[in-house]
Design an enzyme around this catalytic site. Structure first.
Site, PDB file in Angstrom:
ATOM      1  N   CYS A 102       0.831  -1.213   0.000  1.00 22.66           N
ATOM      2  CA  CYS A 102       0.000   0.000   0.000  1.00 22.66           C
ATOM      3  C   CYS A 102       0.866   1.264   0.000  1.00 22.66           C
ATOM      4  O   CYS A 102       1.556   1.554   0.976  1.00 22.66           O
ATOM      5  CB  CYS A 102      -0.905  -0.053   1.230  1.00 22.66           C
ATOM      6  SG  CYS A 102      -1.774   1.470   1.592  1.00 22.66           S
ATOM      7  N   CYS A 105       0.011   3.850   2.702  1.00 22.76           N
ATOM      8  CA  CYS A 105       0.476   3.362   4.013  1.00 22.76           C
ATOM      9  C   CYS A 105       1.931   3.772   4.242  1.00 22.76           C
ATOM     10  O   CYS A 105       2.309   4.194   5.330  1.00 22.76           O
ATOM     11  CB  CYS A 105       0.348   1.840   4.106  1.00 22.76           C
ATOM     12  SG  CYS A 105      -1.344   1.235   3.993  1.00 22.76           S
TER      13      CYS A 105
END
Length: 177
Positions: A102, A105
């Site tokens: 991600c 993230c």
């Protein structure tokens, strides 16, 4: 509060030439850091060869302190440790639900780690990898990552979805101090 070590002076080491078969017969140099166990070499376009007590670096590597990477960061929490670390915590807890693939993230990780330093002793900070601990993520209805949740006295109190600015997370944290 502990400070983070940014620089360390390492005495000039004598470089000893060694033969390295991975370098097609070329010679490399090695430096022994046996008395500096927290040091490692950070690669920069050059191959590195590690052995138990020495590090072989070709031109371009730099020595960095491993302690910087682990000091006051959000620790990992898993399905197995969830109850003891989050639910039974005496302090309020911020948990970042994330996954290694991600991009957003990775953008929020440094912010979470900065907050972990600023609120050390007042708040606990953890990161839960949703790929490795799907049960907990599923239990809390995580459908989008990163999701940051705040728990107090074992109960979910707040959630922030997406890569948000530090001020947004700090505002959420302040509500539960």
């Amino acid at each position: 509060m502990a400070g983070v070590l940014e620089t360390i002076a390492v005495p000039r080491a004598r470089l000893a030439p060694i033969a390295d078969s991975s370098l097609s017969g070329r010679r490399s140099s090695t430096v022994n850091f046996s008395q500096f166990s927290g040091l490692k070499v950070q690669q920069s376009r050059s191959p590195i060869c590690f052995s138990p007590r020495s590090i072989s670096v070709r031109r371009g590597g730099r020595i960095v302190c491993e302690a910087q990477e682990t000091a006051l960061k959000a620790a990992a929490v898993t399905d197995k440790t969830w109850k003891s670390l989050v639910i039974e915590s005496d302090l309020p807890v911020l948990v970042e639900f994330w996954a290694p693939w991600c991009g957003p993230c990775r953008m929020i990780h440094p912010i979470i780690n900065e907050l972990a330093q600023e609120y050390a002793g007042k708040f606990n900070f953890f990161q839960l990898n949703t790929d490795e601990s799907p049960s907990t993520a599923s239990e809390y209805g995580i459908r989008s990552i990163p999701t940051v949740m705040i728990f107090k006295d074992g109960e979910k109190k707040d959630a922030v979805i997406g890569a948000v600015p530090k001020t947004t997370l700090a505002t959420s944290i302040e509500k539960f101090l």
